[in-house]
Design an enzyme around this catalytic site. Sequence first.
Site, PDB file in Angstrom:
ATOM      1  N   ARG A  50      34.205  20.471   3.188  1.00 51.12           N
ATOM      2  CA  ARG A  50      33.826  20.196   1.690  1.00 51.12           C
ATOM      3  C   ARG A  50      33.620  21.657   1.159  1.00 51.12           C
ATOM      4  O   ARG A  50      34.191  21.822  -0.002  1.00 51.12           O
ATOM      5  CB  ARG A  50      32.386  19.486   1.560  1.00 51.12           C
ATOM      6  CG  ARG A  50      32.552  18.597   0.574  1.00 51.12           C
ATOM      7  CD  ARG A  50      31.490  17.484   0.445  1.00 51.12           C
ATOM      8  NE  ARG A  50      30.475  17.783   1.540  1.00 51.12           N
ATOM      9  CZ  ARG A  50      29.865  16.930   2.054  1.00 51.12           C
ATOM     10  NH1 ARG A  50      29.954  15.625   1.619  1.00 51.12           N
ATOM     11  NH2 ARG A  50      28.934  16.966   3.076  1.00 51.12           N
ATOM     12  N   ASP A 204      23.558   1.505  14.041  1.00 56.27           N
ATOM     13  CA  ASP A 204      24.318   2.652  14.853  1.00 56.27           C
ATOM     14  C   ASP A 204      24.409   2.184  16.309  1.00 56.27           C
ATOM     15  O   ASP A 204      25.587   2.277  16.887  1.00 56.27           O
ATOM     16  CB  ASP A 204      23.547   4.110  14.930  1.00 56.27           C
ATOM     17  CG  ASP A 204      24.126   5.062  15.808  1.00 56.27           C
ATOM     18  OD1 ASP A 204      25.219   5.740  15.365  1.00 56.27           O
ATOM     19  OD2 ASP A 204      23.622   5.173  16.997  1.00 56.27           O
ATOM     20  N   LYS A 208      27.946   0.980  18.347  1.00 51.60           N
ATOM     21  CA  LYS A 208      28.506   1.284  19.905  1.00 51.60           C
ATOM     22  C   LYS A 208      28.561   0.161  20.724  1.00 51.60           C
ATOM     23  O   LYS A 208      29.572  -0.040  21.499  1.00 51.60           O
ATOM     24  CB  LYS A 208      27.268   2.320  20.304  1.00 51.60           C
ATOM     25  CG  LYS A 208      27.418   3.658  19.661  1.00 51.60           C
ATOM     26  CD  LYS A 208      25.991   4.399  19.876  1.00 51.60           C
ATOM     27  CE  LYS A 208      26.008   5.687  19.037  1.00 51.60           C
ATOM     28  NZ  LYS A 208      24.460   6.266  19.166  1.00 51.60           N
TER      29      LYS A 208
HETATM   30  N1  HSE Z   1      22.344   9.211  15.518  1.00 55.13           N
HETATM   31  C1  HSE Z   1      22.978   8.837  16.690  1.00 55.13           C
HETATM   32  C2  HSE Z   1      22.049   8.856  17.613  1.00 55.13           C
HETATM   33  C3  HSE Z   1      23.842  10.062  16.997  1.00 55.13           C
HETATM   34  O1  HSE Z   1      20.889   9.094  17.690  1.00 55.13           O
HETATM   35  O2  HSE Z   1      22.328   8.354  18.861  1.00 55.13           O
HETATM   36  C4  HSE Z   1      24.798   9.738  18.071  1.00 55.13           C
HETATM   37  O3  HSE Z   1      25.793   8.586  17.801  1.00 55.13           O
END
Ligand code: HSE
Length: 441
Positions: A50, A204, A208
């Site tokens: 950016r 998050d 995963k």
């Molecule tokens: N925010 C993520 C974590 C970073 O704390 O695991 C890695 O995916």
Amino acid sequence: MNVEAGKPISIGICGLGTVGAGTLALLKDNADEIRMRLGSDLVVNRIATRTLEGKDLEGVANTSTDVFDVVNDESIDIVIEAIGGYDPALEVIKQALANKKHVVTANKALIAEHGNELFEIANQNKVVLAYESSVAGGIPIIKALREGLAANKINWLAGIINGTGNFIMTEMASKQRQFGDVLTEAQKLGYAEADPSFDVEGIDAAHKLTIMGSIAFGIPLQFDKTYTEGISQITPEDISYADELGYCIKHLGIARRSEKGIEMRVHPTLLSKSRLLANVNGVGNAILIHGNKVGATLYSGPGAGAEATASAVVADLIDLARHIQSGAQSSVYPALGYRDMHEQISVVDIEAIEAEYYLRIPAVDRVGVMAKISNILQEHDISIEAVIQKEAISETVPIIILTHSAEEKRLNQAIAAIEALDDVAGTINRIRVEPFHGEAE
Ligand code: HSE
């Protein structure tokens, strides 16, 4: 494309935040080691970020502020998407694949939510979309699931897969620190997502888990069916009551094959303190995988941070460079490890799972309340494993109950009935317990 050993592989990087800058630094620091492994150099020929100001771009021939310059550069063999988020990252990956470039990404949100479509585009263009760094930072868990355990039918996996959340829980439990204070530190250390609610609310981790579950069980990516609960409801009291009962509280992602289908769930979990996963602290991640032939295997390491993530990004680059050197005309393997997906196996609704539960009930300190609660549990066919009654806190007295295994739907009905009692003042805090019964580590 067939590049003989010795000929450099040309890399383009889109985005120079934690992941992009970490990857650039690793490629410089470990250039000799990588050359020895590969017989070729991985050369970063173009970077788009950016703002170019203040960035260390020494030795990079071409720089710009337009990420599509990288994607459309004919000299680039592999594009690293290190922008994060959805826009323009999704379009960047699509365009790069359409331009027949291999792509490496750490973007778990994109893989979990758009992976089915992206892998299809990659297949059509006979290129590979690699995403090792999208799950558990530096731990090579995608390769373990897709390659190392490929001979097994996976029974279950359970993991601590968000470093920020684990860092927060560890600091709260061991140093009695405040939630917000620890989160700020995690952000400064580069662990947390740009929007830290992704970490704290479990999104998050759900991204995963969606990815690992798809590879483990051969089902399409189904982020919307992954049950997700964060850590914001966990109180220091729960941590201390759990400790008294011999448990710690970890934020786990669990994927399990059951008679009803595949369970996919992310939530705070009580775990016996003697379990290996209970002893994974700080930003550490760990995933326990049970294969029907190998048994349980454990993978642990740093789950976040620039160098750990870069380690996984560059592992993918090396794989892809070998693929290019081999001159193969198609992907090395299907992206999720299965040529034929088990599309008919459904993801189990959370109300249909069977689990054990920790309940913290804010009861009014009155004769007979315990009897009423146990009657309701009995009516719902829920058996009690342990009870602790604490000292009265103002008008209420916390009653802590551990149950034996019960169907979640029945448990929810019992909770609603208990909350409706005049003798209960407020909501019940419920945390699932993971006993790993008959599933030795
Ligand atoms: N925010 C993520 C974590 C970073 O704390 O695991 C890695 O995916």
